[in-house]
Design an enzyme around this catalytic site. Structure first.
Site, PDB file in Angstrom:
ATOM      1  N   THR A  14      24.464  -7.506  20.214  1.00  0.00           N
ATOM      2  CA  THR A  14      25.860  -7.781  19.874  1.00  0.00           C
ATOM      3  C   THR A  14      26.233  -9.201  20.277  1.00  0.00           C
ATOM      4  OG1 THR A  14      26.493  -5.460  20.110  1.00  0.00           O
ATOM      5  CG2 THR A  14      28.252  -7.092  20.268  1.00  0.00           C
ATOM      6  N   TRP A  68      24.357 -11.654  18.039  1.00  0.00           N
ATOM      7  CA  TRP A  68      24.913 -11.651  16.687  1.00  0.00           C
ATOM      8  C   TRP A  68      26.071 -12.637  16.588  1.00  0.00           C
ATOM      9  CZ3 TRP A  68      29.862 -10.420  14.965  1.00  0.00           C
ATOM     10  CH2 TRP A  68      30.009 -10.273  13.575  1.00  0.00           C
ATOM     11  N   HIS A  69      26.842 -12.774  17.669  1.00  0.00           N
ATOM     12  CA  HIS A  69      27.998 -13.658  17.634  1.00  0.00           C
ATOM     13  C   HIS A  69      27.610 -15.129  17.581  1.00  0.00           C
ATOM     14  CE1 HIS A  69      30.351 -10.090  18.777  1.00  0.00           C
ATOM     15  NE2 HIS A  69      31.377 -10.745  18.314  1.00  0.00           N
ATOM     16  N   GLY A  70      26.495 -15.487  18.160  1.00  0.00           N
ATOM     17  CA  GLY A  70      26.128 -16.897  18.132  1.00  0.00           C
ATOM     18  C   GLY A  70      24.780 -17.157  18.762  1.00  0.00           C
ATOM     19  N   PHE A 115      30.996 -17.521  13.301  1.00  0.00           N
ATOM     20  CA  PHE A 115      29.979 -16.518  13.554  1.00  0.00           C
ATOM     21  C   PHE A 115      29.366 -15.990  12.259  1.00  0.00           C
ATOM     22  CE2 PHE A 115      33.046 -15.695  17.205  1.00  0.00           C
ATOM     23  CZ  PHE A 115      32.440 -16.650  17.998  1.00  0.00           C
TER      24      PHE A 115
END
Length: 478
Positions: A323, A326-328, A478
């Site tokens: 998670t 996934w954001h960066g 993102f």
């Protein structure tokens, strides 16, 4: 093209809504698909070809993934095809989003050995994290037999490229929208009447609150380490906690409102997360569509909580590290995800994931959960781990140095008033959630709220947009 740009508000959105309203109902998906690709192309340019290529691959694979008792091909064919399509989708995401990060790590290690390694720098296509997850949801739901594949490419393009959710969500699982794609709703004026107040609410959140306090937050996080103080660190953490919420929940409200005006019911994404009493509850209220996606396509396939305590904790670690990543493509996001995973494991291990029955205990736990979330947002916002640790260190060690002149000039009276007004969200009850209330409730409080948002709030937000005082949504990165 941003939802808060004059081009979108004054021209694009009215044109699409007018076309959907006056054209035959059977044209709806085609209008949305064409409009969405135009919307994406204005911001992404040539990356539109990448989106189209991904759409072609996933659409073509869909029918072959359907379970069919009359299909003479072995089951492993479908499984291998599914793996191949998911590998394709993830490879596109990895190359464009994580190649730079990976080569930076290799270059760092190479320098330790006295060598050199080139760093790859690729522009990030807008919305790639979101449309990748939509594609994976599509093929997995078909493979599982939960929904059938789409044979109409226009309907498929509508699902994947629908402009309300294309750039920053909500993440719409295929099974949530499959039944809506062929529907030809006749109550189009009712949908516009219900969706527009929700859209207006999101515009107010973004333009009036998030964009107003943004410069103050930027100034706090740009403070050099030798000038950082207890007051600046906490002001930055509180400010970003509010800015991110009003920015992202504002986008979600606008997307859900737009979807409703176009005849679609998109899933909710926020439910007053800062009213949570536990971190477990926080993740049931924050970016809910992402939580549901990871639950259905990663956590449960890994075994969920069915294989014992140890594997449950392992699965939670995997999900939250993913998670964060996934954001960066940065270690700050990995640490942020691992931090939340660790908090969830601690809550489960000690039985703290349940809501206390005593009022005093609930208030204390709610305050603790908010503070823990703020510490996490410092990692999320910081430029690197060094800056994050510096800010957190000052948050934990009180001093009496106050604010610097730069921060005082950034914290204008207007921003201070808006910051204090926004902090009301910390004290509101968990229910009712404003967005759904505004969209569907028919009682007097909802009516008063609708009138306020669509008169004073919308007028002020429109003035801010017209004067150019808006910035891109935070989740566009993102």
């Amino acid at each position: 093209m941003s939802f808060v740009s004059p081009l979108f508000l004054w021209y694009f959105m009215p044109a699409v809504l007018f076309a959907v309203l006056v054209c035959p109902r059977s044209w709806r998906n085609g209008i949305i698909a064409v409009g969405s690709l135009i919307f994406y192309a204005t911001g992404a340019g040539s990356f539109t070809l990448l989106l189209l290529a991904c759409m072609v691959v996933n659409f073509a694979a869909g029918p072959s993934l359907e379970p069919d008792e009359w299909d003479m091909r072995p089951a492993r064919f479908r499984r291998r095809l599914l793996i191949a399509v998911i590998a394709f989708d993830l490879s596109i995401l990895v190359i464009w989003k994580y190649a730079g990060f990976a080569t930076e790590q290799i270059a760092w290690f190479t320098r330790l050995l006295g060598g050199d390694f080139p760093i790859v720098q690729l522009a990030l296509p807008i919305g790639i994290s979101f449309f990748t997850f939509h594609h994976i949801s599509y093929v997995v739901d078909i493979y599982r037999g939960e929904r059938t594949a789409l044979r109409n490419p226009v309907s498929f393009a509508t699902y994947i490229s629908m402009f309300p959710q294309l750039a920053a969500g909500p993440i719409v699982r295929y099974r949530e929208i499959a039944d809506q794609l062929p529907q030809l709703r006749s109550h189009r004026l009712d949908d516009i009447a219900a969706g527009f107040p929700r859209f207006a609410l999101g515009l107010c959140k973004k333009a009036i609150i998030a964009d107003s306090i943004g410069p103050m937050v930027d100034a706090c996080f740009a403070t050099p380490s030798n000038e950082m103080t207890f007051a600046i660190a906490w002001l930055g953490a509180i400010g970003y906690t509010l800015q991110l919420y009003f920015d992202f929940s504002g986008y979600s409200d606008m997307a859900i409102g737009l979807g409703r005006m176009l005849g679609f019911r998109l899933p909710e994404n926020f439910a007053r997360p800062y009213s949570s009493v536990t971190i477990t509850e926080f993740w049931r209220r924050w970016h809910m569509s992402l939580s549901r996606w990871f639950r259905d396509y990663v956590y449960i396939p890994l075994g969920g909580n069915r294989a014992g305590v140890g594997k449950t904790y392992r699965n939670l670690c995997i999900v939250f590290v993913l998670t964060g990543f996934w954001h960066g493509a940065a270690w700050t996001f990995v640490v942020w995800g691992a931090y939340h995973g660790a908090l969830l494991i601690i809550e489960r291990a000690f039985g703290w994931d349940a809501t206390p029955s005593a009022t005093g205990a609930r208030i204390a736990r709610r305050a603790l959960t908010l503070v823990l979330a703020m510490f996490g947002w410092v990692f999320f916002r910081a430029a690197d781990l060094g800056q994050a640790l510096t800010m957190i260190g000052h948050m934990l060690l009180p001093d009496f140095d106050g604010l610097t002149e730069v921060i005082e000039s950034a914290l204008t009276n207007q921003r201070l008033v808006l910051l204090l007004a926004a902090m009301i969200i910390f004290f509101l009850p968990a229910h009712p959630v404003t967005g759904p209330l505004l969209e569907s409730a028919r009682n007097r409080p909802a009516a008063v709220l609708r009138v306020g948002v669509m008169t004073v709030g919308l007028a002020y937000a429109a003035i801010l947009v017209a004067t150019g005082t808006f910035s891109p949504f935070l989740y566009y990165q993102f």
